[in-house]
Design a protein around this motif. Structure first.
Motif, PDB file in Angstrom:
ATOM      1  N   ALA A  97       1.209  -1.015  -0.018  1.00  0.00           N
ATOM      2  CA  ALA A  97       0.028  -0.134   0.064  1.00  0.00           C
ATOM      3  C   ALA A  97       1.030   1.330  -0.088  1.00  0.00           C
ATOM      4  O   ALA A  97       0.415   1.933  -0.668  1.00  0.00           O
ATOM      5  N   LEU A  98       1.654   1.390   0.790  1.00  0.00           N
ATOM      6  CA  LEU A  98       2.889   2.583   0.909  1.00  0.00           C
ATOM      7  C   LEU A  98       3.638   2.341  -0.383  1.00  0.00           C
ATOM      8  O   LEU A  98       3.479   3.393  -1.336  1.00  0.00           O
ATOM      9  N   SER A  99       4.509   1.497  -0.815  1.00  0.00           N
ATOM     10  CA  SER A  99       4.777   1.375  -2.041  1.00  0.00           C
ATOM     11  C   SER A  99       3.896   1.940  -3.612  1.00  0.00           C
ATOM     12  O   SER A  99       4.143   2.765  -4.495  1.00  0.00           O
ATOM     13  N   SER A 100       2.454   2.304  -3.668  1.00  0.00           N
ATOM     14  CA  SER A 100       1.948   1.705  -4.220  1.00  0.00           C
ATOM     15  C   SER A 100       1.207   2.977  -4.196  1.00  0.00           C
ATOM     16  O   SER A 100       0.006   3.178  -5.347  1.00  0.00           O
ATOM     17  N   GLY A 101       1.380   3.807  -3.267  1.00  0.00           N
ATOM     18  CA  GLY A 101       0.456   5.622  -3.280  1.00  0.00           C
ATOM     19  C   GLY A 101      -0.426   5.988  -2.271  1.00  0.00           C
ATOM     20  O   GLY A 101      -0.641   6.510  -2.976  1.00  0.00           O
ATOM     21  N   ALA A 102      -0.560   4.867  -1.870  1.00  0.00           N
ATOM     22  CA  ALA A 102      -2.084   4.331  -0.926  1.00  0.00           C
ATOM     23  C   ALA A 102      -2.291   5.972   0.647  1.00  0.00           C
ATOM     24  O   ALA A 102      -0.588   5.937   0.544  1.00  0.00           O
TER      25      ALA A 102
END
Length: 471
Positions: A329-334
């Motif tokens: 989630a963090l690496s995908s920009g959430a």
């Protein structure tokens, strides 16, 4: 020596370029991120370049396929995953330098657990769960999570695991937590306390497991309340993304153009599915495709979503699967994370993972639970998480909604859903619905106010709350 290596990795990018005829390898390491370009390059050549940057490598000689891959400025674990697939690996980190910064220290490559000889990956059926008879908590059978204290020699961990006859399966690179499989005969629930008594440089927890908290479906007479048509629904992905850690998602319900990324955290590398329906339900609400009954329709907006399958088809998840999902989630920009489930089992490792996410600007909302016991339910009761209770369509508290000081607010918890949870479509009720709705509302506020932080969102919730439809 450690200070010199940290200077190379963290203060300036280390760029390694090698070419041999038509085969070229380019590797750039900068802090905890990596860029790799390899074209028909033997894996041994790539690993030797990583070794030249100060990372110790252990890889069996028979694992040496030709690799073609391009990874640009990705977290190290993502870059290595792209290069090493379908093999397994463990990346050990250590803290060095004046700031005690984390740096990659060792990389171990091995044949993946559950991988057939012909290289085809098998999909695991799910988590093998056991019950702690002392407190009723669930955990993944024969699995423990281990973390070494900052500044300690990594050999402590490897010696312990080897001495027990265990295997390090994988590592959460962001938190430095290792997932370890131990042989039969070891008391997993008692292992952390015994370890602490004999070795204070290691911290351990069972790989706790949690069941999904399903919403209630109304059969026969359901509460009647006029639904409000969704407003401002647009087929794009320009808003603030909401990550949904649940049972996955299923295409065919209007979500296709909302999904900007997806992951099966139970079986990484496999297509995301949803054998339960619960994840698809929550994704529909988090995306704004379905509005709960009793909402005014003004707060919620269309939101891009990141469905992450963390629950298997039996409705069970594990701490490590959740950590993997949080990383993604963090690496995908959430900027918003929805967790529409809960358990009375508290985990310091999971609490720390969510605190880390909160520190990175991820606003986490979670369901308070569908049993009105007043007992804290996690993750909703962790300090950095917004616990959400449920309201009936007329604005009164839902009779089954949990309560307590950990509940930040309550929101509409009834919804007419086009997909069922282990059953037919229809009207469902639950704090899971309320949490997904709040996640959608927060996403809309952040889209309209991109500079807002969590404190601004909390101020808005305290001063204005959520708009409701008049009955």
């Amino acid at each position: 020596m450690k200070h010199r290596i940290v200077a190379v990795l963290l203060m300036v990018p280390a760029i390694l370029l090698f070419a041999a005829s038509a085969r070229a390898v380019t590797i750039e390491l900068s802090g905890d991120r990596i860029s790799i370009h390899a074209e028909k390059s033997p894996l041994s050549v790539i690993l030797s370049r990583l070794s030249a940057s100060g990372i110790q490598i252990q890889c069996p000689p028979h694992i040496d396929p030709e690799v073609t891959a391009t990874v640009t400025d990705k977290p190290i674990h993502e870059g290595l995953g792209a290069v090493l697939k379908p093999y397994g690996y463990v990346l050990f980190w250590e803290r060095s330098g004046k700031n005690k910064s984390l740096r990659p220290a060792e990389l171990h490559v091995f044949d993946s657990v559950g991988r057939e000889e012909n290289g085809r990956e098998e999909r695991e059926e799910g988590f093998a769960v056991a019950v702690n008879p002392k407190d009723g908590s669930l955990y993944v059978r024969n699995e423990i999570l281990l973390r070494i204290a900052p500044g300690s020699d990594g050999e402590i961990l490897r010696s312990l695991v080897s001495g027990l006859g265990g295997v390090i399966l994988e590592t959460d690179a962001l938190l430095g937590i290792h997932r370890v499989r131990l042989p039969d005969g070891i008391d997993i629930p008692d292992f952390p306390a015994k370890l602490k008594a004999g070795e204070n440089r290691l911290t351990a927890e069972p790989n706790y497991a949690y069941p999904i908290d399903f919403p209630r479906r109304f059969v026969g007479r359901a509460p009647r309340f006029e639904s409000v048509a969704p407003q401002n629904i647009i087929s794009d992905t320009t808003g603030v993304p909401v990550a949904v850690l649940d049972s996955g998602w299923t295409a065919g319900y209007g979500l296709e153009e909302r999904v900007i990324a997806a992951l099966d955290a139970v079986n990484p590398g496999m297509p995301v599915t949803d054998g339960l329906g619960h994840g698809t339900q929550m994704a529909l609400i988090a995306a704004g495709e379905v509005r709960p009954m009793g909402t005014a329709g003004e707060d919620a907006k269309a939101s891009p979503i990141i469905p992450i399958r963390t629950f298997d088809d039996s409705g069970i998840t594990s701490n490590f699967a959740l950590m993997r999902g949080i990383d993604f989630a963090l690496s995908s920009g959430a900027r918003v994370l929805n967790m529409s489930w809960g358990s009375e089992t508290s985990s310091p490792f999971l609490e720390e993972a969510l605190a880390y996410a909160d520190n990175r600007g991820l606003i986490v909302v979670a369901a308070a639970g569908n049993k009105a016991t007043g007992a804290p339910v996690y993750p909703a009761a962790y300090p950095t998480v917004l616990g959400i209770g449920a309201l009936a369509p007329d604005g009164t508290p839902w009779q089954h909604s949990n309560y307590g000081s950990f509940v930040a607010l309550s929101a509409p918890g009834y919804a007419d859903l086009p997909v069922g949870y282990k059953g037919e479509a229809g009207i469902y009720a639950g704090t899971s619905i309320a949490a997904a709705y709040v996640a959608n509302v927060i996403s809309g506020w952040l889209t309209e106010n991109p500079d807002w932080q969590k404190s601004d969102v909390m101020h808005r919730l305290r001063t204005h709350g959520l708009k409701r439809q008049n009955p």
